[in-house]
Scaffold this motif. Structure first.
Motif, PDB file in Angstrom:
ATOM      1  N   GLU A 118      40.372  51.791  43.283  1.00  0.00           N
ATOM      2  CA  GLU A 118      39.775  52.759  42.610  1.00  0.00           C
ATOM      3  C   GLU A 118      38.184  53.070  44.282  1.00  0.00           C
ATOM      4  OE1 GLU A 118      38.620  53.663  39.139  1.00  0.00           O
ATOM      5  OE2 GLU A 118      40.492  52.645  37.801  1.00  0.00           O
ATOM      6  N   SER A 119      37.399  52.076  44.110  1.00  0.00           N
ATOM      7  CA  SER A 119      36.050  52.257  44.786  1.00  0.00           C
ATOM      8  C   SER A 119      36.519  52.036  45.911  1.00  0.00           C
ATOM      9  CB  SER A 119      35.437  51.780  44.398  1.00  0.00           C
ATOM     10  OG  SER A 119      35.103  49.767  44.460  1.00  0.00           O
ATOM     11  N   GLY A 120      37.467  51.434  46.874  1.00  0.00           N
ATOM     12  CA  GLY A 120      37.481  50.978  47.370  1.00  0.00           C
ATOM     13  C   GLY A 120      37.227  49.964  48.074  1.00  0.00           C
ATOM     14  N   ALA A 121      35.586  49.409  47.393  1.00  0.00           N
ATOM     15  CA  ALA A 121      34.588  48.150  47.703  1.00  0.00           C
ATOM     16  C   ALA A 121      35.268  46.912  48.229  1.00  0.00           C
ATOM     17  CB  ALA A 121      33.960  47.965  46.679  1.00  0.00           C
ATOM     18  N   GLU A 122      34.990  46.247  49.154  1.00  0.00           N
ATOM     19  CA  GLU A 122      35.482  44.451  48.839  1.00  0.00           C
ATOM     20  C   GLU A 122      35.137  44.448  48.250  1.00  0.00           C
ATOM     21  OE1 GLU A 122      35.800  41.167  52.498  1.00  0.00           O
ATOM     22  OE2 GLU A 122      34.732  43.095  52.937  1.00  0.00           O
ATOM     23  N   VAL A 123      36.238  43.441  47.569  1.00  0.00           N
ATOM     24  CA  VAL A 123      35.881  42.399  46.385  1.00  0.00           C
ATOM     25  C   VAL A 123      35.669  40.799  47.446  1.00  0.00           C
ATOM     26  CG1 VAL A 123      37.260  43.892  44.966  1.00  0.00           C
ATOM     27  CG2 VAL A 123      38.177  42.298  45.802  1.00  0.00           C
ATOM     28  N   ASP A 124      35.847  39.986  46.292  1.00  0.00           N
ATOM     29  CA  ASP A 124      35.398  38.788  46.216  1.00  0.00           C
ATOM     30  C   ASP A 124      35.786  37.623  45.277  1.00  0.00           C
ATOM     31  OD1 ASP A 124      34.659  35.496  47.892  1.00  0.00           O
ATOM     32  OD2 ASP A 124      32.799  35.912  46.852  1.00  0.00           O
ATOM     33  N   PRO A 125      36.958  37.078  45.233  1.00  0.00           N
ATOM     34  CA  PRO A 125      38.278  36.898  44.458  1.00  0.00           C
ATOM     35  C   PRO A 125      37.444  34.902  43.887  1.00  0.00           C
ATOM     36  CG  PRO A 125      39.313  37.283  46.137  1.00  0.00           C
ATOM     37  CD  PRO A 125      38.412  37.460  46.430  1.00  0.00           C
ATOM     38  N   VAL A 126      37.695  35.067  43.130  1.00  0.00           N
ATOM     39  CA  VAL A 126      37.114  33.410  42.638  1.00  0.00           C
ATOM     40  C   VAL A 126      38.071  33.497  41.320  1.00  0.00           C
ATOM     41  CG1 VAL A 126      34.888  33.409  43.065  1.00  0.00           C
ATOM     42  CG2 VAL A 126      35.391  34.378  40.868  1.00  0.00           C
ATOM     43  N   VAL A 127      38.292  31.653  40.890  1.00  0.00           N
ATOM     44  CA  VAL A 127      39.651  31.530  40.456  1.00  0.00           C
ATOM     45  C   VAL A 127      38.421  30.815  39.341  1.00  0.00           C
ATOM     46  CG1 VAL A 127      40.697  29.580  39.420  1.00  0.00           C
ATOM     47  CG2 VAL A 127      40.886  30.203  42.076  1.00  0.00           C
ATOM     48  N   VAL A 128      38.651  31.378  37.974  1.00  0.00           N
ATOM     49  CA  VAL A 128      37.958  30.930  36.978  1.00  0.00           C
ATOM     50  C   VAL A 128      38.607  29.925  35.751  1.00  0.00           C
ATOM     51  CG1 VAL A 128      36.444  32.762  37.088  1.00  0.00           C
ATOM     52  CG2 VAL A 128      38.532  33.429  35.886  1.00  0.00           C
ATOM     53  N   ASP A 129      37.730  29.920  34.466  1.00  0.00           N
ATOM     54  CA  ASP A 129      38.350  29.078  33.922  1.00  0.00           C
ATOM     55  C   ASP A 129      38.785  30.365  32.779  1.00  0.00           C
ATOM     56  OD1 ASP A 129      39.765  27.119  31.440  1.00  0.00           O
ATOM     57  OD2 ASP A 129      37.654  28.042  30.192  1.00  0.00           O
ATOM     58  N   ARG A 130      39.682  30.820  32.416  1.00  0.00           N
ATOM     59  CA  ARG A 130      40.274  31.702  31.368  1.00  0.00           C
ATOM     60  C   ARG A 130      39.125  31.954  30.067  1.00  0.00           C
ATOM     61  NH1 ARG A 130      45.050  35.021  31.784  1.00  0.00           N
ATOM     62  NH2 ARG A 130      46.504  33.361  32.804  1.00  0.00           N
ATOM     63  N   THR A 131      39.660  30.706  29.756  1.00  0.00           N
ATOM     64  CA  THR A 131      38.430  30.608  28.303  1.00  0.00           C
ATOM     65  C   THR A 131      37.223  30.995  28.638  1.00  0.00           C
ATOM     66  OG1 THR A 131      40.350  28.578  27.497  1.00  0.00           O
ATOM     67  CG2 THR A 131      38.054  29.357  26.390  1.00  0.00           C
ATOM     68  N   THR A 132      36.498  30.339  29.243  1.00  0.00           N
ATOM     69  CA  THR A 132      34.834  30.209  29.764  1.00  0.00           C
ATOM     70  C   THR A 132      34.436  31.001  30.328  1.00  0.00           C
ATOM     71  OG1 THR A 132      34.658  28.838  30.993  1.00  0.00           O
ATOM     72  CG2 THR A 132      35.070  27.812  29.008  1.00  0.00           C
ATOM     73  N   GLY A 133      35.253  31.728  31.247  1.00  0.00           N
ATOM     74  CA  GLY A 133      35.259  32.551  32.527  1.00  0.00           C
ATOM     75  C   GLY A 133      34.150  31.907  33.618  1.00  0.00           C
ATOM     76  N   HIS A 134      34.340  30.647  33.822  1.00  0.00           N
ATOM     77  CA  HIS A 134      33.149  29.975  34.996  1.00  0.00           C
ATOM     78  C   HIS A 134      33.726  29.735  35.707  1.00  0.00           C
ATOM     79  CE1 HIS A 134      30.761  28.307  31.470  1.00  0.00           C
ATOM     80  NE2 HIS A 134      30.570  28.849  31.325  1.00  0.00           N
ATOM     81  N   PRO A 135      32.948  29.292  36.751  1.00  0.00           N
ATOM     82  CA  PRO A 135      33.960  29.457  38.088  1.00  0.00           C
ATOM     83  C   PRO A 135      34.460  27.902  38.073  1.00  0.00           C
ATOM     84  CG  PRO A 135      32.559  30.550  38.454  1.00  0.00           C
ATOM     85  CD  PRO A 135      31.648  29.487  37.107  1.00  0.00           C
ATOM     86  N   LEU A 136      35.896  28.187  38.613  1.00  0.00           N
ATOM     87  CA  LEU A 136      36.503  25.941  38.825  1.00  0.00           C
ATOM     88  C   LEU A 136      36.029  25.545  40.264  1.00  0.00           C
ATOM     89  CD1 LEU A 136      40.213  26.689  37.390  1.00  0.00           C
ATOM     90  CD2 LEU A 136      37.576  26.795  36.296  1.00  0.00           C
TER      91      LEU A 136
END
Length: 173
Positions: A118-136
């Motif tokens: 939608e925005s065209g803004a670059e994103v920086d993906p990270v892998v997170v724990d599905r339950t807590t949302g904390h980066p792995l």
């Protein structure tokens, strides 16, 4: 790739995953499929891959359940290759691999980036724990341990895992 897996690694999810997607052309074909390519000639033209190698890789991806072969034309018979649900589930892996590669380049040296549609803004993906949302990416906080189906050898490898300071704890990352 089936012959390359070591006997002792048959229960390791990394080894068994690489058996399916660890070949150079396989990841590139999946990337093209995520970009909407479905036809043999599209894959071949984009990748510059030989017909025999492409045929072999597509057959493997179909056999592994990552692509489905569907007829789209009767005369002459023509088929397309469409991602299955299992194949689509690899998208975060491909995105993460691409991001890892881009993070090693200067911004002006990147030939492909991931952006918000939608925005065209670059994103920086990270892998997170599905339950807590904390980066792995925290190797102290997340470790591998033996699972319920682990052999004695696998259990021995991970004796004491679960405590980040325990011998045998295999760090994630």
């Amino acid at each position: 790739m089936a012959g390359k897996i070591r006997l002792e690694d048959r229960e390791c999810p990394l080894s068994t995953t690489l058996q399916h997607v660890g070949e150079w052309w396989t990841l590139l074909l999946l990337h093209d499929a995520f970009d909407g390519f479905t036809r043999f000639d599209q894959f071949q033209a984009n990748l510059g891959i030989s017909s025999s190698m492409l045929t072999s890789r597509l057959k493997s991806l179909v056999a592994d359940g990552l692509l489905e072969r569907r007829r789209y034309q009767e005369n002459p018979p023509r088929h397309e290759y469409v991602l299955t649900e299992l194949g689509r589930s690899l998208r975060p892996v491909i995105v993460t691999l691409a991001a890892w590669g881009n993070n090693r380049l200067r911004p002006e040296g990147r030939s492909m980036i991931l952006v918000d549609a939608e925005s065209g803004a670059e994103v920086d993906p990270v892998v997170v724990d599905r339950t807590t949302g904390h980066p792995l990416d925290d190797a102290e906080a997340y470790v591998f341990t033996a699972g319920p189906a682990a052999s004695e050898a696998m259990r021995a490898r991970y004796v004491g895992a679960g405590s980040s300071h325990a011998p045998g704890a295999a760090r994630v990352g």
